[in-house]
Design an enzyme around this catalytic site. Structure first.
Site, PDB file in Angstrom:
ATOM      1  CD1 TRP A 193      -2.506   1.667   0.108  1.00 33.94           C
ATOM      2  CD2 TRP A 193      -2.738   1.479   2.333  1.00 33.94           C
ATOM      3  NE1 TRP A 193      -3.506   2.522   0.503  1.00 33.94           N
ATOM      4  CE2 TRP A 193      -3.676   2.425   1.856  1.00 33.94           C
ATOM      5  CE3 TRP A 193      -2.705   1.185   3.710  1.00 33.94           C
ATOM      6  CZ2 TRP A 193      -4.563   3.085   2.708  1.00 33.94           C
ATOM      7  CZ3 TRP A 193      -3.595   1.840   4.552  1.00 33.94           C
ATOM      8  CH2 TRP A 193      -4.506   2.784   4.061  1.00 33.94           C
ATOM      9  CG  HIS A 202      10.780  -6.234   3.923  1.00 31.25           C
ATOM     10  ND1 HIS A 202       9.742  -5.378   4.214  1.00 31.25           N
ATOM     11  CD2 HIS A 202      10.287  -7.112   3.009  1.00 31.25           C
ATOM     12  CE1 HIS A 202       8.672  -5.721   3.506  1.00 31.25           C
ATOM     13  NE2 HIS A 202       8.993  -6.770   2.760  1.00 31.25           N
ATOM     14  NE  ARG A 236      -1.718  -5.070   9.517  1.00 30.80           N
ATOM     15  CZ  ARG A 236      -2.267  -5.900   8.662  1.00 30.80           C
ATOM     16  NH1 ARG A 236      -1.501  -6.596   7.829  1.00 30.80           N
ATOM     17  NH2 ARG A 236      -3.578  -6.056   8.605  1.00 30.80           N
ATOM     18  CB  SER A 270      -0.723 -10.143   7.648  1.00 32.34           C
ATOM     19  OG  SER A 270      -0.627  -9.861   6.276  1.00 32.34           O
ATOM     20  NE  ARG A 289      -4.956 -11.898   5.260  1.00 31.92           N
ATOM     21  CZ  ARG A 289      -5.755 -11.916   6.321  1.00 31.92           C
ATOM     22  NH1 ARG A 289      -6.798 -12.720   6.344  1.00 31.92           N
ATOM     23  NH2 ARG A 289      -5.514 -11.162   7.370  1.00 31.92           N
ATOM     24  CE  LYS A 290     -11.161 -11.329   6.781  1.00 35.99           C
ATOM     25  NZ  LYS A 290     -11.504 -11.631   8.189  1.00 35.99           N
TER      26      LYS A 290
END
Ligand code: A3P
Length: 328
Positions: free
Chosen positions: A74, A133, A159, A167, A294-295
């Site tokens: 995102w 990362h 997060r 996730s 995903r969600k």
């Protein structure tokens, strides 16, 4: 002009000898490296040295940093759409995000960059948007800015740990299954044990977050700290914030033209997931693009973890963050 290339920091590539190889978090074999982070061996042997030796940072570069499964995809889409809007307005029917995945628009340092493809990174027009990362302490000084060098601007997305774990667990299982790997033993209980121990790529997650948070406090002009959950609540406010941080604030004319909401719309989970490239394409490393969508909600952990499991992780994280000034 380009800044001098640095050589790998001796500490950054030094293996702490005692802890054994961790192979329970598929698909990578992990080891614990300097600074206490667990990283895939391949990252330390290839990805990390390449960032230190093949990457020539420019002061205009924007580096997106995150622990995996924390909103990287995102943030890649939002930052790319915001920074490139003069060449690619979000309303453009041919916008790169409409035919390339966010991971193709914004590529990874520490995973993808190597001696053979470094020219592709060199050829990207300024201002470049790149992602990583890697923990903050393993980034080269040319990115973080040491001494006389100014470094790059860094945007970090954080997060909540339980949602990051769930996730990550679901993503890892799916990716392993797609490669025909048996994941029967990789249950949520197993993933929780490993995660609490920091034994996942980039773990301990809260230490990864803490390092970037501390930098954002001491150098707010260089490191912007974002929270995935807050972005979900107020995406437009966050797009304005990140635009300001990277020095491309929205003009009055753009505000009137509702460019911010067009960017948020273009980068929404629903829109991106529906694009052909994200439904059927794969990354250069062979991961299906669809697996990154995903969600996209806060609190989904409760559908996969028991309250006892949640308490266990919460306690580990709370204990580790005692006295740091940071809390999720
Ligand atoms: P869930 O698995 O909880 O749904 P990363 O991009 O760092 O790999 O993180 C993936 C997580 O971000 C997934 O969370 C995914 O659904 C969510 N995500 C991906 N694209 C998103 C978007 N455009 N908006 C909001 N969340 C998104």
């Amino acid at each position: 002009g380009p800044e001098p290339v640095t050589t790998p920091h001796a500490d950054a590539v030094k293996i702490i000898p005692s802890p054994p190889l961790e192979t329970r978090w598929p698909p990578f074999a992990l080891r614990r490296y300097a600074g206490g982070f667990w990283l895939p061996e391949v990252t330390v042997k290839e990805g990390l040295p390449a960032v230190h030796s093949c990457f020539v940072p420019r002061p205009s570069d924007v580096i997106l940093a995150s622990f995996p499964k924390s909103g990287t995809t995102w943030l890649k889409a939002l930052a790319f759409a915001t920074l490139k809007r003069s060449t690619h307005p979000p309303s453009d029917g041919n916008h790169p995000l409409r035919h390339r995945s966010p991971h193709e628009c914004v590529r990874f340092l520490g995973i993808e960059l190597n001696d053979k493809n470094k020219d592709e990174f060199e050829a990207l027009p300024s201002p470049r948007v790149l992602a990583t990362h890697l923990p903050y302490s393993l980034l080269p000084g040319s990115i973080t800015g040491d001494g006389e060098r100014s470094g790059c601007r860094i945007m970090y997305v954080c997060r909540e740990p339980k949602d990051a774990l769930v996730s990550y667990w679901l993503f890892t299982r799916k990716a392993a299954l797609a490669r025909g790997v048996n994941v029967r033993s990789f249950t949520i209980q197993e993933a929780l044990e490993l995660f609490c121990d920091g034994r996942c790529p980039g773990g301990p997650q809260w230490q990864h977050v803490l390092q970037y948070w501390e930098e954002s406090v001491s150098r707010p002009d260089k490191v912007l700290f974002l929270r995935y959950e807050e972005m979900l609540l107020e995406p437009e406010m966050h797009v304005r914030k990140l635009a300001k941080f990277i020095g491309c604030e929205f003009s009055g004319v753009e505000e009137e033209g509702e460019v911010v909401s067009a960017i948020v719309e273009l980068c929404s989970l629903g829109k991106l997931r529906d694009m052909e490239v994200n439904r059927n394409g794969s990354t250069r490393l062979g991961t299906k693009n669809e697996s990154f969508f995903r969600k996209g909600v806060a609190g989904d952990w409760s559908n996969h973890m028991t309250p006892e499991m949640a308490q266990r992780l919460d306690k580990v994280v709370d204990d580790a963050l005692q006295g740091t000034g940071f809390a999720f």
